[in-house]
Design an enzyme around this catalytic site. Structure first.
Site, PDB file in Angstrom:
ATOM      1  N   GLY A  53     -17.824   0.616 -83.333  1.00  0.00           N
ATOM      2  CA  GLY A  53     -16.753   0.521 -84.448  1.00  0.00           C
ATOM      3  C   GLY A  53     -17.121   1.683 -85.497  1.00  0.00           C
ATOM      4  O   GLY A  53     -18.339   1.729 -85.781  1.00  0.00           O
ATOM      5  N   ALA A  54     -15.982   2.409 -85.873  1.00  0.00           N
ATOM      6  CA  ALA A  54     -16.531   3.816 -86.586  1.00  0.00           C
ATOM      7  C   ALA A  54     -17.450   3.447 -87.827  1.00  0.00           C
ATOM      8  O   ALA A  54     -18.533   4.078 -88.057  1.00  0.00           O
ATOM      9  CB  ALA A  54     -15.272   4.394 -86.979  1.00  0.00           C
ATOM     10  N   ARG A  95     -22.765   9.689 -80.141  1.00  0.00           N
ATOM     11  CA  ARG A  95     -21.425   9.449 -79.773  1.00  0.00           C
ATOM     12  C   ARG A  95     -20.574  10.529 -80.403  1.00  0.00           C
ATOM     13  O   ARG A  95     -20.730  10.627 -81.440  1.00  0.00           O
ATOM     14  CB  ARG A  95     -20.796   7.879 -80.119  1.00  0.00           C
ATOM     15  CG  ARG A  95     -21.290   6.917 -79.292  1.00  0.00           C
ATOM     16  CD  ARG A  95     -20.565   5.664 -79.406  1.00  0.00           C
ATOM     17  NE  ARG A  95     -19.387   5.435 -78.789  1.00  0.00           N
ATOM     18  CZ  ARG A  95     -18.372   4.538 -78.661  1.00  0.00           C
ATOM     19  NH1 ARG A  95     -18.583   3.471 -79.453  1.00  0.00           N
ATOM     20  NH2 ARG A  95     -17.316   4.649 -77.995  1.00  0.00           N
ATOM     21  N   ASP A 243     -10.647   6.026 -85.177  1.00  0.00           N
ATOM     22  CA  ASP A 243     -12.229   6.671 -85.245  1.00  0.00           C
ATOM     23  C   ASP A 243     -12.036   8.092 -85.826  1.00  0.00           C
ATOM     24  O   ASP A 243     -13.222   8.392 -86.292  1.00  0.00           O
ATOM     25  CB  ASP A 243     -12.530   6.546 -83.694  1.00  0.00           C
ATOM     26  CG  ASP A 243     -12.846   5.304 -83.243  1.00  0.00           C
ATOM     27  OD1 ASP A 243     -12.186   4.712 -82.796  1.00  0.00           O
ATOM     28  OD2 ASP A 243     -14.208   5.131 -83.164  1.00  0.00           O
ATOM     29  N   ASN A 253      -8.203   6.788 -81.514  1.00  0.00           N
ATOM     30  CA  ASN A 253      -8.661   5.506 -81.551  1.00  0.00           C
ATOM     31  C   ASN A 253      -8.778   5.111 -80.066  1.00  0.00           C
ATOM     32  O   ASN A 253      -8.567   5.788 -79.171  1.00  0.00           O
ATOM     33  CB  ASN A 253      -7.655   4.128 -82.266  1.00  0.00           C
ATOM     34  CG  ASN A 253      -7.995   2.820 -82.274  1.00  0.00           C
ATOM     35  OD1 ASN A 253      -9.292   2.936 -82.842  1.00  0.00           O
ATOM     36  ND2 ASN A 253      -7.264   1.729 -82.042  1.00  0.00           N
TER      37      ASN A 253
HETATM   38  O1  MRU Z   1     -15.630   2.393 -78.370  1.00  0.00           O
HETATM   39  P1  MRU Z   1     -15.707   1.463 -79.788  1.00  0.00           P
HETATM   40  O2  MRU Z   1     -15.830  -0.139 -79.496  1.00  0.00           O
HETATM   41  O3  MRU Z   1     -16.658   1.858 -80.912  1.00  0.00           O
HETATM   42  O4  MRU Z   1     -14.273   1.770 -80.476  1.00  0.00           O
HETATM   43  C1  MRU Z   1     -13.890   1.338 -81.689  1.00  0.00           C
HETATM   44  C2  MRU Z   1     -12.559   1.529 -82.049  1.00  0.00           C
HETATM   45  O5  MRU Z   1     -11.851   2.134 -81.627  1.00  0.00           O
HETATM   46  C3  MRU Z   1     -12.111   0.963 -83.516  1.00  0.00           C
HETATM   47  O6  MRU Z   1     -10.826   0.753 -83.519  1.00  0.00           O
HETATM   48  C4  MRU Z   1     -12.447   1.870 -84.720  1.00  0.00           C
HETATM   49  O7  MRU Z   1     -13.491   2.239 -84.371  1.00  0.00           O
HETATM   50  C5  MRU Z   1     -12.293   1.092 -85.808  1.00  0.00           C
HETATM   51  S1  MRU Z   1     -13.540   0.083 -86.089  1.00  0.00           S
HETATM   52  C6  MRU Z   1     -12.927  -0.745 -87.687  1.00  0.00           C
END
Ligand code: MRU
Length: 352
Positions: A53-54, A95, A243, A253
């Site tokens: 999550g970002a 990432r 993201d 996203n």
């Molecule tokens: O691959 P992830 O699980 O890190 O992807 C997360 C997302 O796409 C979320 O929607 C985004 O990071 C926002 S988290 C508040």
């Protein structure tokens, strides 16, 4: 017995020089708190999505850089600055898509470089302060997003979300889930639909888990069922995280978000992106320039199966994110308010 709410998504134990995090790859089956101190272990935790999550990745990176700085010798300020930059460059490779990772690392290295002339001991204290601020601002930002997001919603609504932009993707409250939690406290009676989110299942494993653990009405559906659900008229709004938001509002996203947005637009359901202004990257002009992470094919062919379910040797397309064109987005909810199209103008007006 300890519940999900008893665990931090990510936290710093400064006395032990460790980052604490709930291992999200094990959820919902096992609640395991990791204590990480080595840079390689923290890098790995971000890379394999133990923390994800970002905003949560940004906080983790900030704490990791502080721990790297803390471990440096104190005699030579120039060597200290070089070591901090080297650690930041390394963490930045964990990432590629979520801009909060780079934003947090940049904020930390600027705190060091902007205070040249101070002793290394003082710089370490400044980096601690900066990392803690990045963490604490995260909570405030989520609450503000929650309040602004709630102005778009009405009691009794059906809300569809994708992936996890919840407290597990931030530090507390989440972004997408913040209006859901606030609405729940205020008796809104939302019904939340969670896309399972192939291939890593963040919707089914994480969002459905954290919402139901908090007493919200959560329903899981496979990603290919969202159009059918919208046809029934049960979805009043689609709420998704982000993201990286480009300067024109194109939004990266979790993979599948663009498909959901296309379907929602077809059925006249509004699509809201919720995220902090730190996820808006004005240096990236449009979605085309957003780097999209490609992940191992085994996540698709093997991960959730007792034995491999796709033929050996077959090619796999496994991008972790997609870009939803700005034209499909009804509003971008930030801690500073709701941005409306044209986003090139509303984003520029933020003066980021
Ligand atoms: O691959 P992830 O699980 O890190 O992807 C997360 C997302 O796409 C979320 O929607 C985004 O990071 C926002 S988290 C508040």
């Amino acid at each position: 017995m300890k519940q999900l709410a008893d665990y931090p998504t990510v936290a710093l134990d400064d006395a032990a020089s460790e980052i604490l995090m709930l291992d999200q790859t094990l959820l919902p089956g096992e609640l395991k708190l990791l204590r990480l101190s080595k840079q390689e272990d923290i890098w790995e935790a971000i890379n394999v999505l133990r923390v994800r999550g970002a905003p949560a990745i940004g906080v983790t990176a900030a704490y990791a850089l502080y721990l790297a700085a803390k471990a440096c010798p104190e005699e030579d300020p120039a060597a200290f600055e070089a070591a901090v930059q080297k650690a930041a460059d390394y963490l930045a490779t964990s990432r590629p898509t979520a801009v909060n990772l780079f934003w947090a690392l940049d904020r930390m290295t600027r705190a060091a470089k902007g205070n040249r002339g101070r002793s290394v001991q003082e710089l370490k204290a400044l980096l601690h302060e900066e990392a803690v601020a990045i963490n604490d601002e995260n909570t405030q930002m989520c609450l503000a997003i929650g309040e602004h997001g709630l102005t778009l919603l009405k009691p009794g609504m059906g809300l569809l979300t994708h992936c996890n932009a919840g407290r597990l993707g931030t530090v507390e409250y989440g972004t997408v889930t913040a209006p859901m939690y606030l609405g729940h406290e205020r008796g809104y009676g939302f019904r939340v639909f969670c896309d399972e989110t192939r291939p890593l299942l963040q919707g089914a494993r994480l969002t459905a888990f954290e919402l139901s653990a908090a007493g919200l009405d959560a329903t899981v559906l496979c990603d290919n069922m969202s159009s059918a659900l919208m046809q029934t008229g049960q979805v009043d709004a689609v709420l998704v995280g982000c993201d990286r938001v480009a300067a024109n509002g194109d939004t990266a996203n979790k993979i599948g978000t663009s498909l959901l947005a296309i379907a929602a637009n077809h059925y006249g359901v509004p699509v809201y992106v919720l995220g902090p202004t730190s996820t808006i990257d004005v240096k990236t002009p449009t979605g085309k320039e957003i780097p999209i992470e490609q992940r191992p094919g085994e996540e698709v062919t093997e991960l959730w199966y007792e034995k491999r379910m796709a033929p050996e040797g077959v090619g796999v397309f496994n991008p972790a994110f997609d870009v939803t064109p700005a034209g499909l987005i009804s509003g971008i909810v930030t801690e500073r308010g709701v941005l409306r199209p044209p986003y090139t103008e509303s984003i520029a007006a933020l003066g980021l």
